[in-house]
Design a protein around this motif. Structure first.
Motif, mmCIF file in Angstrom:
data_model
loop_
_atom_site.group_PDB
_atom_site.id
_atom_site.type_symbol
_atom_site.label_atom_id
_atom_site.label_comp_id
_atom_site.label_asym_id
_atom_site.label_seq_id
_atom_site.Cartn_x
_atom_site.Cartn_y
_atom_site.Cartn_z
ATOM 1 N N GLU A 1 0.624 -1.874 0.151
ATOM 2 C CA GLU A 1 0.491 -0.147 -0.192
ATOM 3 C C GLU A 1 0.897 1.031 0.053
ATOM 4 O O GLU A 1 0.166 2.292 -0.659
ATOM 5 N N ILE A 2 1.778 0.899 0.373
ATOM 6 C CA ILE A 2 2.789 2.413 0.834
ATOM 7 C C ILE A 2 3.693 2.515 -0.942
ATOM 8 O O ILE A 2 3.233 3.778 -1.344
ATOM 9 N N ILE A 3 3.705 1.206 -1.129
ATOM 10 C CA ILE A 3 4.260 1.642 -2.625
ATOM 11 C C ILE A 3 3.527 2.457 -3.662
ATOM 12 O O ILE A 3 3.706 3.242 -4.277
ATOM 13 N N GLN A 4 1.868 1.505 -3.616
ATOM 14 C CA GLN A 4 0.637 1.988 -4.134
ATOM 15 C C GLN A 4 0.869 3.675 -4.114
ATOM 16 O O GLN A 4 0.639 4.839 -4.916
ATOM 17 N N LYS A 5 0.812 4.384 -2.905
ATOM 18 C CA LYS A 5 0.519 5.332 -2.514
ATOM 19 C C LYS A 5 1.490 6.606 -3.155
ATOM 20 O O LYS A 5 1.794 7.296 -3.284
ATOM 21 N N LEU A 6 3.143 6.011 -3.192
ATOM 22 C CA LEU A 6 4.133 6.304 -3.970
ATOM 23 C C LEU A 6 3.761 6.630 -5.154
ATOM 24 O O LEU A 6 3.900 7.807 -5.680
ATOM 25 N N ASN A 7 3.780 5.415 -5.655
ATOM 26 C CA ASN A 7 2.476 5.518 -7.025
ATOM 27 C C ASN A 7 1.978 7.024 -7.324
ATOM 28 O O ASN A 7 2.118 7.966 -8.088
ATOM 29 N N ARG A 8 1.178 7.002 -6.690
ATOM 30 C CA ARG A 8 -0.035 7.531 -7.265
ATOM 31 C C ARG A 8 0.525 9.706 -6.433
ATOM 32 O O ARG A 8 0.432 10.223 -7.046
ATOM 33 N N GLU A 9 1.493 9.852 -5.023
ATOM 34 C CA GLU A 9 1.338 11.286 -4.656
ATOM 35 C C GLU A 9 3.116 11.320 -4.814
ATOM 36 O O GLU A 9 3.115 12.432 -4.792
ATOM 37 N N THR B 1 5.208 10.853 -3.131
ATOM 38 C CA THR B 1 5.609 11.594 -1.871
ATOM 39 C C THR B 1 5.640 10.124 -0.707
ATOM 40 O O THR B 1 4.349 9.819 -1.035
ATOM 41 N N LEU B 2 6.104 9.926 0.391
ATOM 42 C CA LEU B 2 6.442 9.414 1.556
ATOM 43 C C LEU B 2 6.134 10.369 2.763
ATOM 44 O O LEU B 2 7.351 11.068 2.188
ATOM 45 N N ASP B 3 5.710 10.029 3.444
ATOM 46 C CA ASP B 3 6.504 10.757 4.864
ATOM 47 C C ASP B 3 7.510 9.687 5.567
ATOM 48 O O ASP B 3 7.308 8.712 5.127
ATOM 49 N N SER B 4 8.381 10.361 6.254
ATOM 50 C CA SER B 4 9.391 10.105 6.628
ATOM 51 C C SER B 4 8.530 8.104 7.303
ATOM 52 O O SER B 4 10.027 7.500 7.096
ATOM 53 N N LYS B 5 8.114 8.157 8.124
ATOM 54 C CA LYS B 5 7.869 7.006 9.040
ATOM 55 C C LYS B 5 6.975 6.022 7.638
ATOM 56 O O LYS B 5 8.096 4.874 7.339
ATOM 57 N N GLU B 6 6.792 6.490 6.884
ATOM 58 C CA GLU B 6 6.806 5.531 5.842
ATOM 59 C C GLU B 6 8.039 4.587 4.981
ATOM 60 O O GLU B 6 8.196 3.736 4.436
ATOM 61 N N TRP B 7 8.941 5.789 4.949
ATOM 62 C CA TRP B 7 9.899 5.537 3.622
ATOM 63 C C TRP B 7 11.061 4.347 5.072
ATOM 64 O O TRP B 7 11.453 3.511 4.475
ATOM 65 N N GLU B 8 10.644 4.819 5.850
ATOM 66 C CA GLU B 8 11.653 3.471 6.994
ATOM 67 C C GLU B 8 10.596 2.536 7.267
ATOM 68 O O GLU B 8 11.300 1.553 6.949
ATOM 69 N N GLN B 9 9.576 2.237 6.857
ATOM 70 C CA GLN B 9 8.838 0.827 7.065
ATOM 71 C C GLN B 9 9.447 0.293 6.336
ATOM 72 O O GLN B 9 9.580 -0.746 6.155
ATOM 73 N N ILE B 10 9.328 0.743 4.854
ATOM 74 C CA ILE B 10 9.472 0.522 3.354
ATOM 75 C C ILE B 10 11.010 -0.155 3.719
ATOM 76 O O ILE B 10 10.938 -1.724 3.069
ATOM 77 N N VAL B 11 12.028 0.244 4.188
ATOM 78 C CA VAL B 11 13.198 0.241 3.581
ATOM 79 C C VAL B 11 13.458 -0.907 4.691
ATOM 80 O O VAL B 11 14.273 -1.822 4.099
ATOM 81 N N GLU B 12 13.265 -1.013 6.084
ATOM 82 C CA GLU B 12 13.158 -1.742 7.056
ATOM 83 C C GLU B 12 12.998 -3.165 6.676
ATOM 84 O O GLU B 12 13.335 -4.265 7.489
ATOM 85 N N THR B 13 11.536 -3.553 6.052
ATOM 86 C CA THR B 13 10.234 -4.550 6.706
ATOM 87 C C THR B 13 10.082 -5.113 5.200
ATOM 88 O O THR B 13 9.359 -5.696 5.536
ATOM 89 N N TYR B 14 10.305 -4.663 4.450
ATOM 90 C CA TYR B 14 10.547 -5.329 3.117
ATOM 91 C C TYR B 14 10.463 -6.582 3.040
ATOM 92 O O TYR B 14 11.245 -7.083 3.472
ATOM 93 N N SER B 15 9.541 -7.328 2.335
ATOM 94 C CA SER B 15 10.136 -8.915 1.764
ATOM 95 C C SER B 15 10.032 -9.353 0.591
ATOM 96 O O SER B 15 9.858 -7.717 -0.565
ATOM 97 N N LYS B 16 10.296 -10.107 -0.041
ATOM 98 C CA LYS B 16 10.289 -10.589 -0.613
ATOM 99 C C LYS B 16 9.618 -10.485 -2.222
ATOM 100 O O LYS B 16 9.651 -9.714 -3.572
ATOM 101 N N GLU B 17 8.465 -10.118 -1.616
ATOM 102 C CA GLU B 17 7.311 -10.069 -2.840
ATOM 103 C C GLU B 17 6.958 -8.654 -2.291
ATOM 104 O O GLU B 17 6.824 -8.120 -3.458
ATOM 105 N N ASP B 18 7.500 -8.162 -2.016
ATOM 106 C CA ASP B 18 6.882 -6.141 -2.270
ATOM 107 C C ASP B 18 8.406 -5.990 -2.646
ATOM 108 O O ASP B 18 8.006 -5.315 -3.659
ATOM 109 N N LEU B 19 9.462 -6.273 -3.116
ATOM 110 C CA LEU B 19 10.615 -6.178 -3.627
ATOM 111 C C LEU B 19 9.836 -6.452 -5.271
ATOM 112 O O LEU B 19 10.051 -5.697 -6.303
#
Ligand code: SAH
Length: 352
Positions: free
Chosen positions: A5-13, A15-33
């Motif tokens: 959902e964060i990736i979709q938001k980035l695709n739409r907008e 921009t992400l807020d700092s917490k969203e950036w942190e979450q994705i680079v910290e917790t991404y799975s193989k599927e997310d990648l």
């Protein structure tokens, strides 16, 4: 929100807020990648088609007054055998590149005072006079506003200056005290103000890098709106203070590349040599993560092994022509084609 959902938001907008950036680079799975890479790839194809720009990189000097802890050509590395190409060597590299279809030459080097404004402007002017249909990209590190201005007036089109990290404390872990993040950032602003197509960027996995510092990098790039972004894994060099540190992750490099593409659809994004060094098919992976540029090495064979920013750098034992053939082949294997053209930011449609 889930990572997808964060990736979709980035695709739409875009921009992400700092917490969203942190979450994705910290917790991404193989599927997310995979998800991010697919979306990034679609974005790149919508912008550029399955076309890859080639830039010929000429490493014209490994003499450097700086002492970046990660870099193999840092001043304090006494084991590094130093060289400087002369004007004729540089022009000969361009000639070979031009014959092979290159329409951008990237002059990269250490911060070598011998290449003052007069000499550097002369080189830029000579290349532009000989090849008026080519773009010149410079990657010479930090210089004054006046110097950047003179080089622009001499005909330089683009400038690559990775910011390395947007976090001051992290920057201090990577550089001696006298190299300052403020100066680097001021240089980037100057370059943009002067009308260069400007490139910033980072290494992935440098000592001290965290989800927080990466989030700052992404927020910085969102605000700066660079025309180019360079991202590659950190690879330790045996004669530097970081010799014992771990290599950066290829997966995280691919994720960050994909997120850069989604955030800035038009950005010129090279699949870097460091990525090709970290993994045999790294450069192909980079394209599949949304990169649209490859930068084969045009430096003369005699100096290749001396421009070692990190250990085992790819392509140092093959000639320029062999390197170009190999990269074209790799691009073909994944269904992409190399374009002959300058490949300016925002002008992709005019290049055909
Ligand atoms: N002196 C110029 C250009 C040469 S360094 C400058 O400062 O811009 C080019 C880039 O190589 C650096 O910005 C850095 O991000 C990258 N680099 C240097 N050492 C590296 C290493 N050990 N692993 C991966 N990338 C490295």
């Amino acid at each position: 929100m889930t990572n997808q959902e964060i990736i979709q938001k980035l695709n739409r907008e875009h921009t992400l807020d700092s917490k969203e950036w942190e979450q994705i680079v910290e917790t991404y799975s193989k599927e997310d990648l995979d998800y991010a890479m697919e979306l990034a790839r679609k974005t790149a194809i919508a912008e550029f088609g399955k076309m890859i720009y080639f830039r010929g990189i000429i490493e014209f000097s490994n003499i450097c007054k700086n002492d970046c802890y990660y870099c193999g050509i840092r001043k304090s590395n006494k084991a590094c055998s130093r060289y400087r190409l002369d004007f004729d060597d540089i022009l000969a590299c361009c000639a070979e590149g031009y014959e092979n279809g290159f329409r951008t030459f990237v002059l990269q080097g250490g911060e070598d005072g011998w290449f003052d404004d007069a000499r550097m402007c002369w080189i830029v002017r000579s290349i532009k006079e000989t090849y008026p249909d080519c773009a010149v990209t410079l990657s010479l590190g930090e210089r004054s506003f006046a110097s950047y201005k003179a080089l622009k007036e001499a005909g330089a089109d683009r400038y690559l200056l990775r910011h390395e990290t947007a976090d001051a404390a992290h920057y201090r872990m990577l550089h001696p005290e006298y190299q300052k993040l403020e100066i680097r950032m001021q240089c980037l602003k100057d370059l943009k103000a002067l009308g260069y197509q400007t490139g910033c960027g980072i290494m992935i996995g440098t000592p001290g890098q965290t989800p927080e510092t990466l989030a700052k990098d992404m927020k910085f790039m969102e605000a700066f709106q660079p025309e180019m972004i360079g991202v590659g894994p950190f690879i330790p060099h045996k004669d530097t203070p970081f010799r014992g540190e771990k290599r950066g992750s290829v997966a995280l490099t691919l994720l960050v590349l994909a997120l850069c593409r989604i955030m800035l659809p038009k950005v010129l994004l090279p699949s870097t040599t460091a990525l090709g060094t970290a993994e045999t098919d790294g450069r192909k992976q980079g394209i599949l993560a949304g990169c649209n540029v490859v930068m084969p090495n045009l430096s003369p064979m005699s100096v290749r092994k001396k421009y070692m920013l990190y250990d085992e750098k790819a392509g140092t034992d093959i000639t320029a022509a062999e390197g170009i053939t190999l990269l074209k082949q790799q691009m073909k294997e994944i269904g992409y084609e190399v374009v002959v053209g300058r490949g300016d930011f925002g002008k992709e449609k005019e290049d055909d």
